[in-house]
Design a protein around this motif. Sequence first.
Motif, PDB file in Angstrom:
ATOM      1  N   ILE A  90       0.760  -1.210   0.058  1.00 39.55           N
ATOM      2  CA  ILE A  90      -0.082  -0.047   0.032  1.00 39.55           C
ATOM      3  C   ILE A  90       0.944   1.340   0.053  1.00 39.55           C
ATOM      4  CG2 ILE A  90      -2.052  -1.163   0.944  1.00 39.55           C
ATOM      5  CD1 ILE A  90      -0.834   0.043   3.640  1.00 39.55           C
ATOM      6  N   ILE A  91       2.201   1.042   0.059  1.00 40.66           N
ATOM      7  CA  ILE A  91       2.977   2.522   0.182  1.00 40.66           C
ATOM      8  C   ILE A  91       3.853   2.501  -0.989  1.00 40.66           C
ATOM      9  CG2 ILE A  91       2.748   2.758   2.858  1.00 40.66           C
ATOM     10  CD1 ILE A  91       5.663   1.327   2.883  1.00 40.66           C
ATOM     11  N   GLY A  92       3.731   1.682  -2.043  1.00 43.48           N
ATOM     12  CA  GLY A  92       4.806   1.726  -2.964  1.00 43.48           C
ATOM     13  C   GLY A  92       5.939   0.623  -3.035  1.00 43.48           C
ATOM     14  N   VAL A  93       6.521   0.626  -3.998  1.00 39.37           N
ATOM     15  CA  VAL A  93       7.807  -0.342  -4.123  1.00 39.37           C
ATOM     16  C   VAL A  93       9.026   0.399  -4.786  1.00 39.37           C
ATOM     17  CG1 VAL A  93       8.480  -2.491  -4.840  1.00 39.37           C
ATOM     18  CG2 VAL A  93       6.072  -2.375  -4.420  1.00 39.37           C
ATOM     19  N   PRO A  94      10.168   0.388  -4.121  1.00 36.57           N
ATOM     20  CA  PRO A  94      11.400   1.032  -4.761  1.00 36.57           C
ATOM     21  C   PRO A  94      11.585   0.328  -6.352  1.00 36.57           C
ATOM     22  CG  PRO A  94      11.908   0.306  -2.688  1.00 36.57           C
ATOM     23  CD  PRO A  94      10.552  -0.605  -2.944  1.00 36.57           C
ATOM     24  N   SER A  95      12.032   1.190  -7.221  1.00 39.57           N
ATOM     25  CA  SER A  95      12.040   0.725  -8.786  1.00 39.57           C
ATOM     26  C   SER A  95      13.389  -0.186  -8.500  1.00 39.57           C
ATOM     27  CB  SER A  95      12.528   2.021  -9.560  1.00 39.57           C
ATOM     28  OG  SER A  95      11.385   2.846  -9.268  1.00 39.57           O
ATOM     29  N   PRO A  96      13.211  -1.325  -9.593  1.00 45.98           N
ATOM     30  CA  PRO A  96      14.261  -1.997  -9.510  1.00 45.98           C
ATOM     31  C   PRO A  96      15.628  -1.726 -10.516  1.00 45.98           C
ATOM     32  CG  PRO A  96      12.504  -2.607 -11.276  1.00 45.98           C
ATOM     33  CD  PRO A  96      12.172  -1.582 -10.244  1.00 45.98           C
ATOM     34  N   GLY A  97      16.631  -2.130 -10.156  1.00 45.48           N
ATOM     35  CA  GLY A  97      18.008  -1.796 -10.991  1.00 45.48           C
ATOM     36  C   GLY A  97      18.434  -0.552 -10.398  1.00 45.48           C
ATOM     37  N   ALA A  98      19.492  -0.073 -10.982  1.00 41.46           N
ATOM     38  CA  ALA A  98      20.050   1.340 -10.884  1.00 41.46           C
ATOM     39  C   ALA A  98      19.697   2.020 -12.163  1.00 41.46           C
ATOM     40  CB  ALA A  98      21.654   0.977 -10.845  1.00 41.46           C
ATOM     41  N   PHE A  99      19.874   3.298 -12.028  1.00 38.52           N
ATOM     42  CA  PHE A  99      19.534   4.214 -12.797  1.00 38.52           C
ATOM     43  C   PHE A  99      20.462   5.681 -12.917  1.00 38.52           C
ATOM     44  CE2 PHE A  99      17.982   8.190 -14.683  1.00 38.52           C
ATOM     45  CZ  PHE A  99      17.445   7.891 -15.773  1.00 38.52           C
ATOM     46  N   GLY A 100      21.335   5.802 -14.041  1.00 43.99           N
ATOM     47  CA  GLY A 100      22.232   6.759 -14.042  1.00 43.99           C
ATOM     48  C   GLY A 100      22.121   7.369 -15.445  1.00 43.99           C
ATOM     49  N   GLY A 101      21.294   8.316 -15.431  1.00 46.79           N
ATOM     50  CA  GLY A 101      21.071   9.029 -17.011  1.00 46.79           C
ATOM     51  C   GLY A 101      20.666  10.279 -16.938  1.00 46.79           C
ATOM     52  N   ILE A 102      19.847  10.564 -17.955  1.00 45.03           N
ATOM     53  CA  ILE A 102      19.638  11.960 -18.252  1.00 45.03           C
ATOM     54  C   ILE A 102      17.925  12.061 -18.564  1.00 45.03           C
ATOM     55  CG2 ILE A 102      19.607  14.077 -19.938  1.00 45.03           C
ATOM     56  CD1 ILE A 102      22.294  12.791 -20.926  1.00 45.03           C
ATOM     57  N   ASN A 103      17.220  13.028 -17.863  1.00 48.83           N
ATOM     58  CA  ASN A 103      15.809  13.287 -18.152  1.00 48.83           C
ATOM     59  C   ASN A 103      15.626  14.735 -18.918  1.00 48.83           C
ATOM     60  OD1 ASN A 103      14.476  11.304 -16.184  1.00 48.83           O
ATOM     61  ND2 ASN A 103      16.140  12.189 -14.998  1.00 48.83           N
TER      62      ASN A 103
END
Length: 870
Positions: A589-602
């Motif tokens: 009910i409180i969400g889940v952390p995203s899988p894997g690492a992220f290093g990039g550009i938005n």
Amino acid sequence: MKILCQLLSVLLIALIFIAAGIPHTASVTAMETLDSLPADTLPVASPDSIDAPIHYKAKDSIVMQIPKKRILLYGSGDTKYKETNITAERISFDQENGMVQATKVTDTAGKTIGRPVMTDNGQSFESDTMLFNITSRKAKIYNTRSVYGEGYITSQQSKRLADNTIFGFKNTFTTCDLDTPHFQFRARRIKVIPDKLVISGPANLEIEGIPTPLFIPFAIFPITQGQRSGILPPQYVVNQQKGIGLENGGYYIGLGDHFDLTMRGDVYSYGSWSLTASPTYRKRYKYNGGLNLSFANTRFGDPAVKSEFSTSKDFRVTWNHSMDSKARPGVNFGAAVNFGTSSYNKYNVYDYNTRVNNNIGSSITFSKTWQGKPYNLTMGLNHSQNLSTRDVSISFPDATFTVNTIYPFQPKEMVGTPKWYEKIGISYNTILRNQASFKDSLFGKQAMFDAMQTGMQHNIPISFSIPVFKTFTLSPGINYTEYWYTKKFVRKWDPNKWNQGLDTSGAIDTTYVPGFYSARDISASMSLSTAIYGMYTFKKTSRIKAIRHVMRPTLSASYRPDLSGKYYHELQYNAAGDKQMVSDFDGAIIGVPSPGAFGGINFGLDNNLEMKVFSRKDTTGHHEKKIKLLDGFGINGSYNLVADSFKLSTFSLYARTNLFDKLNISASGNIDPYQVDARGRRLDKYVWQQGKISLGRLTNASISMSTSFQSKDKKSVAKEQKIDSLQNMQTGDAAFAAQQRQLAQVRNNPGEYVDFDIPWRLDLSYSLSYTNTIIPDSGGVVKRITQYVSFNGDFSLTPKWKIGLNSGFDFTNMQIAYTNMYISRDLHDFNLSINLIPFGTYRQFSFTISAKAGLLRDLRLNRTRQFFDQ
């Protein structure tokens, strides 16, 4: 010399009054003089003296017959004694017996002028002849017409007693304000108790002066103002499923300024019944609210035929509470509760919009803000219920605690340009949620508590922004999030269940492992944003002066390490062995952390387009106005530098505008830049690598448009003022509850509440949605397009006839949507309406004649036939 003569004349008149013993204040229009004398001050009052002065005047002349002690007023006579005021063309006052007589006259053309009118303590009487005794305060009135609120009473003869009670002989009662009313009740005897009741004996209804066979043994018309307890008369109805019935009958109990109670009930000939208790409470400048408790027992069909007989016992609870913001600054408590059985709307509500709404919900909230401090607390109970699937979700407690952004390095007194580190801000936010999801049949049982989940989320963002290169803004930031769980979900593929013929979801075993589990997520980002302006100017001869284009590009770099990888694993989801990554906390009910690492550009780009034109309303040609062509149009996406595949995200597009302040347009969509194989699975190859000039495959898109047109309403200002006054009413007041019931009746039977002041009206809306879904299991591609157009409006055939239609068309299923057609006729004192719902699950035909006056709101004839498809 002329002035001296006038003074001597006034003095002479005063001496005559004193000699006659008449303590009056006289107004003589012919000489434009007014003389006032005090009451008789002799030690022994004469038998014919009165206890207050009489003020009188006349337009033509005043004749005083001194030996007879009589005063005659000619031409718009006006007499006032204490609270009683009489006006007439002819008035005579006899001081010997204290009798005032007022009459009308007939002019040379045979026209009656100057009918006597008496006003006393807010009551008004108009008649042909009037006799009033000042000493006894009794009156006898001939051919009188009186007004009591919305009602008009005429009597051939009437007697008025000292306590203002009136007895009438040969009377009529109506709410029609015309001299020759469209309808009236005729009664031989009638009694009026001021500010309370109008009571009559046997009465006969006349329409257009023609007696009808309708007789009533007696009639009671309340004319009270304010809160009064009493009976609420029911309405006669004919229901196709429930039979002949009486609806909304009951009793109202007024218990003072702070509390009241309304009891209503329905009963039908086939055995169905319902009861509703509606208490409301209020305390000025503190709080107000209202509660509705409804119980219904519905019976359909013949009990002797079991296959055609059904019964349903339902209940509904609604509660609304609001708190005045000034009662306790910084503290607020509110409630909006709507809870009940899933079949209540199906059997007990006839408003189509309410019937087809399968979702209801409740919310009870308490919030506190600490004055002068950055702390905020919100706690509440939330409930949602799907009436179709019978799924219920209850969340309690549901709490949020927030610390607004604080600047720990900022001095108390700013001097000069702040340093970069003084702009560093930090805040804190935490969420506590306890939720249970279950079927409504499990409410209060152990299975409901077994399904309960508890979780907590903490979030700490740190950010600041500094200008760079004059036109750019640089915003670095760090965000830390932590999740706390009390259950872990363990999912496994069970081939045995698949062999037993269960579907994909049924072949996956899910078990709950209680305990305390935590997961965390941290990210660092840096964003750069600016605004770019461009303008194109037209020639001076053009009505368009210029078009301005504003672009707001944003570019940010972020990094998020993989701190929750241990909670993710591959799950087989079909017999072919295909797998996907799932979390142990999916569905939490409180969400889940995203899988894997992220290093990039938005990245993102927002656009705004405006046009400046010369206004035609300005004759000088110098006045300008802005027209928005595009409120917003943009695209967003991201690129993950550390991912091993699928580094580029999907592109999100949006657009919105309001053209000419009439046409609202909004659109959105998503584009997938990757290729798919023959089975529909995504490949780590871009679409443009196939030689296509394209951003990718459109996976979904939607567009909606709406507009409305109507003719000018001459009474719009007065109506807006009336609406504003209604909105200012306290929401818990009984009058407001009555307004809400009336709004429900408007939705159910719009033909009874049309606005004849607007000759025509039209509302249009259109929606289009597109989905391009790939099913990996079968390799199929499902493309679905849905289109829907709705329209509602009405127009007047004549000033008294109106035809209306609410409908739509579903292009996907190629069928007409819910349709409500109505015809209305304004009968001056009554409204006639015919409503027809020809299509759908709930079909209905109704014919209604109802009185306009609130005093006769229960004088309503309704014939309804309803058809329900199980």
